[in-house]
Scaffold this active site. Structure first.
Site, PDB file in Angstrom:
ATOM      1  N   HIS A  56       1.019  -1.217  -0.012  1.00 55.81           N
ATOM      2  CA  HIS A  56      -0.138  -0.028   0.050  1.00 55.81           C
ATOM      3  C   HIS A  56       0.799   1.246   0.044  1.00 55.81           C
ATOM      4  O   HIS A  56       2.115   1.203   0.458  1.00 55.81           O
ATOM      5  CB  HIS A  56      -0.902   0.092   1.225  1.00 55.81           C
ATOM      6  N   GLU A  58       0.960   3.752   1.757  1.00 55.65           N
ATOM      7  CA  GLU A  58       1.303   4.339   3.067  1.00 55.65           C
ATOM      8  C   GLU A  58       2.655   3.496   3.596  1.00 55.65           C
ATOM      9  O   GLU A  58       3.686   4.081   4.227  1.00 55.65           O
ATOM     10  CB  GLU A  58       0.239   4.213   4.278  1.00 55.65           C
ATOM     11  N   CYS A  86      -6.275   1.939   5.710  1.00 53.12           N
ATOM     12  CA  CYS A  86      -7.016   0.618   6.179  1.00 53.12           C
ATOM     13  C   CYS A  86      -6.484   0.215   7.425  1.00 53.12           C
ATOM     14  O   CYS A  86      -5.343   0.597   8.174  1.00 53.12           O
ATOM     15  CB  CYS A  86      -6.875  -0.213   5.101  1.00 53.12           C
ATOM     16  N   CYS A  89      -2.476  -0.393   7.671  1.00 52.76           N
ATOM     17  CA  CYS A  89      -1.819   0.777   7.372  1.00 52.76           C
ATOM     18  C   CYS A  89      -1.973   1.562   8.643  1.00 52.76           C
ATOM     19  O   CYS A  89      -0.769   2.216   9.043  1.00 52.76           O
ATOM     20  CB  CYS A  89      -2.330   1.688   6.096  1.00 52.76           C
TER      21      CYS A  89
END
Length: 158
Positions: A56, A58, A86, A89
């Site tokens: 992801h 992040e 999410c 993260c």
């Protein structure tokens, strides 16, 4: 606290990363980590190209910032991301000790800052960061909607 225009400038840089993800056929999410007004981590979604569910934006930005500081703790760092993080993260954000989180669009399916659940507001956790959502929300949301619109059109052609 940063002025709104400075937050928007940093979010604009995260949106640029999201656009790069879009052009690489990845879900368009971008992130940057800022320390002492300097960008020290940049990330964009790479889950498809890397065959990794943890790639992801992040996570990539946090890893890059940690490498830059040579420390897994990103104390006094801010994270700007185009989509509400999410659960995975948010876990990384807490473990890295990110000071402030700024995001663009809310995520009602997997958001962990109030969009779906609110880990950020859970005071029983060992770390808390200031969370500010909705920065350049329309730009972030429009990019995501356009991406999935294109995906649906391609799918219907096949």
């Amino acid at each position: 606290m940063l002025a709104d225009n400075e937050n928007e400038r940093y979010m604009g840089k995260a949106i640029y990363q999201a656009k790069e993800a879009f052009f690489n056929d990845e879900v368009p999410v971008g992130a940057i980590v800022v320390y002492e007004k300097k960008i020290i981590g940049i990330g964009r979604n790479k889950t498809i190209s890397s065959n990794s569910p943890i790639a992801h934006a992040e996570m990539i930005a946090i890893q890059e910032a940690s490498n830059y500081l040579k420390n897994y703790r990103l104390i006094d760092c801010d994270l700007y991301v185009t989509l509400e993080p999410c659960i995975m993260c948010m876990g990384a954000i807490f473990h890295a000790r990110i000071k402030r989180l700024f995001f663009g669009a809310w995520d009602t399916k997997t958001g962990a800052c109030g969009g779906k659940i609110n880990l950020a507001g859970n005071k029983s956790l060992n770390h808390h960061c200031h969370v500010n959502g909705g920065i350049l929300e329309e730009e972030s949301k429009d990019l995501l909607q356009e991406f999935f619109k294109v995906k649906r059109i391609k799918k219907n052609r096949d």
